[in-house]
Design a protein around this motif. Structure first.
Motif, PDB file in Angstrom:
ATOM      1  N   PHE A   1      50.077  22.162 -12.601  1.00 22.11           N
ATOM      2  CA  PHE A   1      49.736  21.339 -13.755  1.00 22.11           C
ATOM      3  C   PHE A   1      50.996  20.661 -14.282  1.00 22.11           C
ATOM      4  O   PHE A   1      52.043  21.305 -14.430  1.00 22.11           O
ATOM      5  N   VAL A   2      50.891  19.373 -14.564  1.00 18.88           N
ATOM      6  CA  VAL A   2      51.963  18.607 -15.193  1.00 18.88           C
ATOM      7  C   VAL A   2      51.405  18.090 -16.509  1.00 18.88           C
ATOM      8  O   VAL A   2      50.408  17.359 -16.532  1.00 18.88           O
ATOM      9  N   ALA A   3      52.019  18.477 -17.636  1.00 21.78           N
ATOM     10  CA  ALA A   3      51.439  18.191 -18.945  1.00 21.78           C
ATOM     11  C   ALA A   3      52.207  17.121 -19.699  1.00 21.78           C
ATOM     12  O   ALA A   3      53.440  17.054 -19.643  1.00 21.78           O
ATOM     13  N   VAL A   4      51.445  16.291 -20.419  1.00 14.82           N
ATOM     14  CA  VAL A   4      52.004  15.335 -21.372  1.00 14.82           C
ATOM     15  C   VAL A   4      51.345  15.611 -22.723  1.00 14.82           C
ATOM     16  O   VAL A   4      50.505  16.494 -22.840  1.00 14.82           O
ATOM     17  N   ALA A   5      51.706  14.837 -23.741  1.00 15.14           N
ATOM     18  CA  ALA A   5      51.265  15.147 -25.102  1.00 15.14           C
ATOM     19  C   ALA A   5      49.762  15.088 -25.265  1.00 15.14           C
ATOM     20  O   ALA A   5      49.154  15.966 -25.867  1.00 15.14           O
ATOM     21  N   ASP A   6      49.124  14.045 -24.735  1.00 12.55           N
ATOM     22  CA  ASP A   6      47.700  13.869 -25.003  1.00 12.55           C
ATOM     23  C   ASP A   6      47.101  12.891 -24.002  1.00 12.55           C
ATOM     24  O   ASP A   6      47.803  12.379 -23.118  1.00 12.55           O
ATOM     25  N   GLY A   7      45.795  12.613 -24.164  1.00 13.20           N
ATOM     26  CA  GLY A   7      45.082  11.825 -23.172  1.00 13.20           C
ATOM     27  C   GLY A   7      45.579  10.404 -22.996  1.00 13.20           C
ATOM     28  O   GLY A   7      45.658   9.897 -21.873  1.00 13.20           O
ATOM     29  N   VAL A   8      45.902   9.713 -24.089  1.00 11.68           N
ATOM     30  CA  VAL A   8      46.397   8.344 -23.974  1.00 11.68           C
ATOM     31  C   VAL A   8      47.727   8.339 -23.231  1.00 11.68           C
ATOM     32  O   VAL A   8      47.996   7.451 -22.408  1.00 11.68           O
ATOM     33  N   ALA A   9      48.549   9.342 -23.499  1.00 15.25           N
ATOM     34  CA  ALA A   9      49.831   9.455 -22.808  1.00 15.25           C
ATOM     35  C   ALA A   9      49.633   9.659 -21.309  1.00 15.25           C
ATOM     36  O   ALA A   9      50.467   9.227 -20.500  1.00 15.25           O
ATOM     37  N   LEU A  10      48.541  10.295 -20.920  1.00 12.07           N
ATOM     38  CA  LEU A  10      48.224  10.465 -19.501  1.00 12.07           C
ATOM     39  C   LEU A  10      48.055   9.114 -18.815  1.00 12.07           C
ATOM     40  O   LEU A  10      48.624   8.861 -17.745  1.00 12.07           O
ATOM     41  N   LEU A  11      47.255   8.253 -19.420  1.00 13.12           N
ATOM     42  CA  LEU A  11      47.019   6.938 -18.837  1.00 13.12           C
ATOM     43  C   LEU A  11      48.313   6.127 -18.830  1.00 13.12           C
ATOM     44  O   LEU A  11      48.615   5.438 -17.850  1.00 13.12           O
ATOM     45  N   ASN A  12      49.084   6.220 -19.899  1.00 14.81           N
ATOM     46  CA  ASN A  12      50.352   5.500 -19.955  1.00 14.81           C
ATOM     47  C   ASN A  12      51.291   5.950 -18.832  1.00 14.81           C
ATOM     48  O   ASN A  12      51.960   5.126 -18.191  1.00 14.81           O
ATOM     49  N   ARG A  13      51.339   7.249 -18.586  1.00 16.31           N
ATOM     50  CA  ARG A  13      52.219   7.762 -17.525  1.00 16.31           C
ATOM     51  C   ARG A  13      51.738   7.301 -16.154  1.00 16.31           C
ATOM     52  O   ARG A  13      52.552   6.907 -15.308  1.00 16.31           O
ATOM     53  N   LEU A  14      50.428   7.352 -15.938  1.00 15.15           N
ATOM     54  CA  LEU A  14      49.897   6.928 -14.645  1.00 15.15           C
ATOM     55  C   LEU A  14      50.198   5.448 -14.397  1.00 15.15           C
ATOM     56  O   LEU A  14      50.582   5.062 -13.288  1.00 15.15           O
ATOM     57  N   LYS A  15      50.042   4.622 -15.417  1.00 12.74           N
ATOM     58  CA  LYS A  15      50.350   3.194 -15.276  1.00 12.74           C
ATOM     59  C   LYS A  15      51.828   3.002 -14.935  1.00 12.74           C
ATOM     60  O   LYS A  15      52.189   2.150 -14.116  1.00 12.74           O
ATOM     61  N   LEU A  16      52.690   3.784 -15.560  1.00 14.35           N
ATOM     62  CA  LEU A  16      54.122   3.670 -15.327  1.00 14.35           C
ATOM     63  C   LEU A  16      54.476   4.058 -13.889  1.00 14.35           C
ATOM     64  O   LEU A  16      55.275   3.383 -13.229  1.00 14.35           O
TER      65      LEU A  16
END
Length: 332
Positions: free
Chosen positions: A57-72
């Protein structure tokens, strides 16, 4: 698990075979999912026992941050699975071209309104709500209007819609109720906002530490306090206009589509091995098949007078403008 066949000569050279790359599954999710008290540890243990593989598991702060990271990261992402987006983000996520069809049966899936999406699979759902401390607030607001226009001394804690799915959920809740008058509603509400946090965990921690009498969370949050803390102190306020529905989902990335474990995980996600962990660790309603009944504490929760939603395509088209509208008020 893949089995490697060796020739006699190869066995003479190698005493330990290197692990296949397909024996590892990388799942990007949010930090409260992977916390010791979240569903991640139980889910990881149960799926690893089934697949004989390694789940990371690789965790970020929250769901919107997930999409932002994937886009990056784009096509260079290490994620096989993205777990923690919701229906406010699914259309935008699909438009990135970074997700593959899930190709699994949805027979076990059960969410309000049904589910037919070919890319994303639900794993839980809930309704946004303002949870209040009964020892700090005698009379909670009975509507979103009362919250917006209420006493500025009764502070609230909310989350940032740029990084948090609950924060985005409140943005959509206000838009669903107020429409074109949302900016005026934010101006009125601003006086009540003690702070805006990046994610849910920080906000709820401040709330339970007594920093404010109300916090943006879920109708299901009080079940945690009943079951884990044996207290009725924290309750969700029922709003006359209704509550905004959140369905949380997972999807296979285009990178993960080449890993058989990814779709195996989504199949597993809809069944008891995953779903049994959801109600009393993620504190949401299960979106799949459980092998045990819900705790009676879930029967005591606020039932929304109306379920509020907006179309994912409309959200994707307007999200930036709506966030900018919110930011113009909150940054003053």
């Amino acid at each position: 698990m893949c089995r490697l066949l060796f020739s006699v000569s190869a066995l003479a050279l190698l005493s330990i075979a290197p692990a296949s790359a397909q024996e590892k599954l990388t799942v990007y999710t949010y930090d409260s999912f992977t916390a010791d008290w979240g569903p991640g540890p139980a889910v990881e243990k149960a799926f690893e026992a089934e697949c004989g593989c390694d789940v990371e598991f690789v965790a970020v702060a929250d769901g919107v941050a997930l999409l932002n990271r994937l886009k990056l990261e784009g096509g260079n992402t290490k994620a096989d699975i993205i777990l923690g987006l919701d229906t406010s983000l699914t259309f935008e996520a699909q438009q990135t071209g970074l997700f593959a069809p899930h190709e699994i049966s949805l027979d076990k899936v059960n969410v309000p309104g049904g589910w037919t999406d070919a890319t994303f699979v639900p794993y839980d759902y809930g309704y946004f709500a303002f949870v209040y401390d009964t020892e700090a607030l005698e009379t909670p607001p009975a509507s979103l209007k009362e919250l917006v226009e209420g006493n500025a001394n009764d502070k609230i804690i909310i989350q940032d819609p740029r990084t948090s799915t609950p924060g985005l959920g409140l943005l959509l809740w206000v838009k669903a109720v107020y429409g074109d008058e949302a900016a005026d509603a934010w101006k009125k509400l601003q006086a009540r906002v003690l702070t805006v946090t990046p994610g849910w965990s920080e906000a709820y921690g401040l709330f339970t530490n007594g920093e404010a009498p109300m916090v943006l969370s879920y109708t299901t949050s009080p079940a945690y306090h009943v079951i884990a803390d044996d207290t009725q102190r924290y309750q969700a306020a029922g709003f006359a206009e209704g509550h905004y529905l959140q369905v949380e989902v997972a999807g296979v990335t285009t990178k993960g589509a080449t890993n058989p474990l990814a779709r195996q995980f989504l199949e597993f996600m809809t069944g008891p091995g995953f779903q049994n962990a959801i109600p009393e660790t993620n504190w949401m309603f299960p979106a799949g098949e459980m092998s045990e009944p819900l705790n009676p504490a879930f029967d005591q929760l606020v039932t929304p007078a109306k379920t509020l939603t907006l179309e994912p395509e409309d959200i994707a088209r307007n999200r930036k403008a709506w966030v900018d509208e919110w930011l113009a008020v909150m940054s003053r």
